[in-house]
Design a protein around this motif. Structure first.
Motif, PDB file in Angstrom:
ATOM      1  N   GLU A 206     -11.929  -2.571  18.141  1.00  0.00           N
ATOM      2  CA  GLU A 206     -10.813  -3.198  17.429  1.00  0.00           C
ATOM      3  C   GLU A 206      -9.640  -3.438  18.378  1.00  0.00           C
ATOM      4  OE1 GLU A 206     -10.186  -4.405  14.558  1.00  0.00           O
ATOM      5  OE2 GLU A 206     -11.665  -3.675  13.126  1.00  0.00           O
TER       6      GLU A 206
ATOM      7  N   ARG B 201     -10.470  -6.238  20.923  1.00  0.00           N
ATOM      8  CA  ARG B 201     -10.464  -7.549  20.268  1.00  0.00           C
ATOM      9  C   ARG B 201      -9.032  -8.039  20.064  1.00  0.00           C
ATOM     10  NH1 ARG B 201     -13.476 -10.068  16.274  1.00  0.00           N
ATOM     11  NH2 ARG B 201     -15.253  -9.657  17.634  1.00  0.00           N
ATOM     12  N   GLU B 202      -8.179  -7.165  19.573  1.00  0.00           N
ATOM     13  CA  GLU B 202      -6.792  -7.552  19.312  1.00  0.00           C
ATOM     14  C   GLU B 202      -6.061  -7.918  20.597  1.00  0.00           C
ATOM     15  OE1 GLU B 202      -2.727  -5.662  17.276  1.00  0.00           O
ATOM     16  OE2 GLU B 202      -4.661  -4.632  17.106  1.00  0.00           O
TER      17      GLU B 202
ATOM     18  N   GLN C 214     -19.824  -8.507  18.347  1.00  0.00           N
ATOM     19  CA  GLN C 214     -19.981  -7.450  17.347  1.00  0.00           C
ATOM     20  C   GLN C 214     -20.855  -6.325  17.887  1.00  0.00           C
ATOM     21  OE1 GLN C 214     -20.714  -8.250  12.934  1.00  0.00           O
ATOM     22  NE2 GLN C 214     -22.743  -7.651  13.588  1.00  0.00           N
TER      23      GLN C 214
ATOM     24  N   PHE D 249     -15.735   2.071  17.191  1.00  0.00           N
ATOM     25  CA  PHE D 249     -15.062   1.127  16.297  1.00  0.00           C
ATOM     26  C   PHE D 249     -13.604   0.944  16.704  1.00  0.00           C
ATOM     27  CE2 PHE D 249     -12.377   0.599  12.507  1.00  0.00           C
ATOM     28  CZ  PHE D 249     -12.816  -0.642  12.071  1.00  0.00           C
TER      29      PHE D 249
ATOM     30  N   GLU E 224     -10.118 -13.431  15.364  1.00  0.00           N
ATOM     31  CA  GLU E 224      -9.698 -12.707  14.165  1.00  0.00           C
ATOM     32  C   GLU E 224     -10.436 -13.254  12.942  1.00  0.00           C
ATOM     33  OE1 GLU E 224      -5.620 -11.648  11.666  1.00  0.00           O
ATOM     34  OE2 GLU E 224      -5.558 -12.970  13.416  1.00  0.00           O
TER      35      GLU E 224
ATOM     36  N   VAL F 167     -15.741  -7.085  14.200  1.00  0.00           N
ATOM     37  CA  VAL F 167     -15.979  -6.605  15.557  1.00  0.00           C
ATOM     38  C   VAL F 167     -16.977  -5.457  15.567  1.00  0.00           C
ATOM     39  CG1 VAL F 167     -14.119  -4.900  15.556  1.00  0.00           C
ATOM     40  CG2 VAL F 167     -14.803  -5.971  17.714  1.00  0.00           C
ATOM     41  N   HIS F 168     -17.165  -4.829  14.414  1.00  0.00           N
ATOM     42  CA  HIS F 168     -18.094  -3.698  14.332  1.00  0.00           C
ATOM     43  C   HIS F 168     -18.727  -3.683  12.949  1.00  0.00           C
ATOM     44  CE1 HIS F 168     -19.489   0.217  15.991  1.00  0.00           C
ATOM     45  NE2 HIS F 168     -19.660   0.502  14.708  1.00  0.00           N
TER      46      HIS F 168
END
Length: 323
Positions: free
Chosen positions: A263, A266-267, A246, A259, A274, A278-279
């Protein structure tokens, strides 16, 4: 870097328990209770050998940055460099390198040496804004010597009593909440610092929340440009070889790019996470890790730089090549 790590244990030390050998009449379960490693598997089998130059360099670097706790060092070496060394082995190597914590170092140094170190830093602080924690950090950064905060506090009351009167807080303190983190690089805290923009130093920085270590500090022409901040964030991820679970920032217009990048990464690379944010966007006053860092930066450097800048404002001549 997104792996789960043991919780931080501040100031812990390894303790050894000695007990008598179990008698034949005792059940096997009682023997296993005394066996700290019943499986016989050595989790530090890949420990680098003594005198390993990389490990020595990293231990000296961490020590210079104020990290002396054996447990924290063991976790940082594993998380940031994939080096597995037990806390007890870390302690032995610190001793061999002569890298002492503040208590041992304060006790070993002569009184005159310790006092001169404090005086040297007080001479650099004409505004008397630096408190004992800041003086402690500056001595460590400039010399590699760790002195205890209690010793520095006592000496400063003798050497600069007026500074404590100037530095008395005049506002209410906000109530602090306990931080719950898994380990290094669980969370990064990022923000811009505008206090020195008027003299040409707009700054943006990122700090690791768990360890308090500055991961990056950059002076930019403009610290509010989305593209520039996004570039710095990606550059740091590339440099360290990973990203945090994060990232925390304020709601500034420039942080939206971070942000979006977080995202997307992460994806693409950690879809198994999930459901975990993440932010996180916070008000600046609640983004405490980075705000405390700005305070120390201002006290250590910023306030005095502004004083020197103002003193030379009318002296500097841009057309004079000698200046």
């Amino acid at each position: 870097m997104s792996q789960s790590l043991p919780e931080f244990i501040q100031g812990s030390s390894t303790r050894y328990e000695y007990s008598r050998s179990p008698t034949p009449e005792e059940p096997d379960s009682s023997r296993n209770l005394r066996n700290r490693n019943p499986t016989g598997k050595n989790q530090y089998a890949n420990c680098p050998p003594p005198r390993d130059e990389t490990v020595e360099f990293l231990l000296r670097k961490y020590h210079r940055n104020g990290v002396t706790n054996r447990n924290i060092l063991s976790e940082l070496l594993k998380a940031e460099h994939s080096i597995q060394i037990s806390p007890s082995t870390v302690a032995r190597r610190l001793r061999k390198l002569g890298l002492r914590a503040s208590g041992a170092m304060t006790q070993a140094l002569p009184e005159s040496t310790k006092r001169q170190l404090i005086l040297n830093e007080l001479d650099k602080d004409p505004t008397s804004r630096k408190g004992p924690p800041t003086i402690k950090d500056e001595i460590r950064q400039n010399t590699g010597i760790h002195l205890t905060r209690d010793y520095i506090n006592a000496e400063m009351h003798v050497l600069d009593p007026e500074g404590f009167i100037i530095g008395q807080p005049g506002s209410r303190k906000r109530r602090r909440a306990q931080l719950v983190l898994l380990g290094p690089h669980h969370e990064w805290s990022g923000d811009g610092h505008d206090k020195l923009s008027q003299i040409g130093f707009p700054i943006w920085g990122i700090r690791d929340v768990w360890s308090g270590v500055w991961l990056g500090l950059w002076v930019l022409p403009n610290n509010r440009l989305k593209v520039a901040i996004g570039y710095l964030y990606l550059s740091l991820i590339r440099e360290l070889g990973g990203m945090p679970i994060q990232t925390t920032t304020d709601r500034g217009s420039e942080t939206g790019r971070i942000f979006g990048i977080a995202e997307a990464l992460r994806e693409a690379f950690s879809p198994e996470l999930e459901g975990l944010p993440v932010h996180r966007f916070l008000q600046s006053i609640h983004n405490t890790t980075i705000e405390r860092g700005w305070l120390q930066l201002r006290l250590q450097w910023g306030d005095n730089v502004k004083v020197v800048w103002e003193e030379g404002r009318d002296i500097y001549d841009a057309s004079d090549e000698q200046q």
